[in-house]
Enzyme design. Structure first.
Site, mmCIF file in Angstrom:
data_model
loop_
_atom_site.group_PDB
_atom_site.id
_atom_site.type_symbol
_atom_site.label_atom_id
_atom_site.label_comp_id
_atom_site.label_asym_id
_atom_site.label_seq_id
_atom_site.Cartn_x
_atom_site.Cartn_y
_atom_site.Cartn_z
ATOM 1 C CG ASP A 181 -0.126 -0.136 2.650
ATOM 2 O OD1 ASP A 181 0.828 0.497 2.882
ATOM 3 O OD2 ASP A 181 -0.866 -0.971 3.349
ATOM 4 C CE LYS A 204 -4.206 -1.634 1.774
ATOM 5 N NZ LYS A 204 -3.910 -2.714 2.769
ATOM 6 N NE ARG A 206 -8.368 -1.390 3.400
ATOM 7 C CZ ARG A 206 -8.256 -2.622 3.488
ATOM 8 N NH1 ARG A 206 -9.194 -3.339 3.341
ATOM 9 N NH2 ARG A 206 -7.115 -3.082 4.090
ATOM 10 C CB ALA A 236 -2.895 -13.367 5.385
#
Length: 339
Positions: A181, A204, A206, A236
């Site tokens: 990230d 990433k 969200r 994970a």
């Protein structure tokens, strides 16, 4: 500055194997037997914690080895009660050795009406009589500023660099360090610099908490052996998804180097069934039997670094010298053949 015959180590129940390993390494470094102070840390029937130290610690320089990992609240209370017991027993100085500093992910207010728990825990530790903190890879470096006492933050990247140069000595030109990230770029860049490799980022996005809607690879990973670098592996999910995205973008294979293997919930199963060739974690958190049995999870030791850091603090010498390969290499001599 306390001056005693030897630094004194004591441990709670959070990671006794690491505490014993640190004591053994210090014995090697000093040429004398350094053991853990004899104590008991037990529970009353209602769950309250009871601590009793069986040895005299008056005027001693004490180091409590206790990561605040799962169960975080129990281990945190053990640490503070042990610190209080030592302070009331007239220890000259109490240093908390926190291989993993729990609650570090709550280091700012991301929404209205939420706590900054990392600061609250810092206040609690200081209030219990702890005068110095030794930890590894804080989730955010600015957490050091939450304390009004000295904080030494060690880094796993020098250890990882030694391991990578040994494990990938025939592939060094093909390596690509990857940050999972944007927030972890500084950590990944530090490792990339140590092994002289390029850097890539997995961006990433969200839509809501806990769900990754989209991942985009920034950088050309085609034909590269990718090394994902991060500080914490919890469930994970994001890590395994990032590995899949890297392979979809042409990566040859994917490995991961994570400092703190929290490995909660389905983490071990996800890693075992993932496309990752290997996940390397440190022993800052005591590995569960499932972690030890996982075929693609490997654990690197932190005891040599912590042992030398404790000795440096006790001697009043530099801790930051352990960030350099020239200093750390001899400490890990025999474990890694590559320089």
């Amino acid at each position: 500055m306390p001056r005693t015959s030897e630094p004194k180590l004591i441990s709670g129940n959070a990671n006794m194997p690491l505490a014993k390993a640190i004591a053994r390494r210090m014995s090697l470094h000093r040429g004398v037997n350094v053991g853990l102070v004899d104590a008991r840390v037990e529970r009353f029937n209602d769950g309250e914690i009871f601590v009793e130290v069986y040895e005299n610690v008056r005027g001693e320089d004490m180091f409590i080895i206790q990561p605040t990992s799962n169960p975080a609240n129990d281990n945190l209370m053990e640490l503070m009660i042990m610190a209080d017991a030592l302070r009331r027993s007239s220890a000259a100085r109490v240093t908390a050795v926190l291989p993993y500093f729990g609650y570090a992910r709550q280091d700012r207010r991301t929404k209205a009406r939420t706590p900054i728990t990392a600061k609250m825990v810092a206040n609690m530790l200081t209030g219990s009589g702890i005068e110095r903190i030794l930890t590894m890879d804080l989730h955010a470096a600015q957490i050091q500023g939450f304390f009004d006492i000295p904080v030494d933050n060690l880094y796993a990247s020098p250890i990882f660099a030694l391991d990578i140069k040994d494990a990938f000595k025939d592939q060094m030109d093909d390596l690509m360090v990857v940050s999972p990230d944007v927030g972890g770029v500084a950590r990944a860049r530090e490792l990339a610099k140590r092994i002289n490799s390029p850097l890539s980022i997995v961006d990433k996005r969200r839509e809501k908490a806990g769900e990754v809607a989209e991942m985009t690879v920034i950088g050309d990973v085609k034909g590269k052996t990718c090394l994902i670098v991060d500080d914490i592996c919890d469930t994970a999910g994001t890590l395994c998804k990032a590995a899949e995205v890297l392979l979809e973008n042409g990566a040859k294979e994917v490995h991961s180097y994570i400092t703190h293997g929290v490995m909660s919930g389905p983490a071990v199963e996800r890693v075992a069934n993932s496309v990752m060739k290997s996940l390397v974690i440190t022993d800052s958190i005591a590995p569960t039997p499932a972690v030890k049995k996982a075929p693609n999870i490997r654990i690197v030791p932190t005891a040599p670094m912590f042992a030398q850091a404790i000795l440096n603090i006790w001697n009043g010498t530099s801790v930051s010298s352990l960030f350099e390969a020239e200093t750390l290499g001899p400490i890990y001599d025999g474990m890694y053949t590559a320089s």
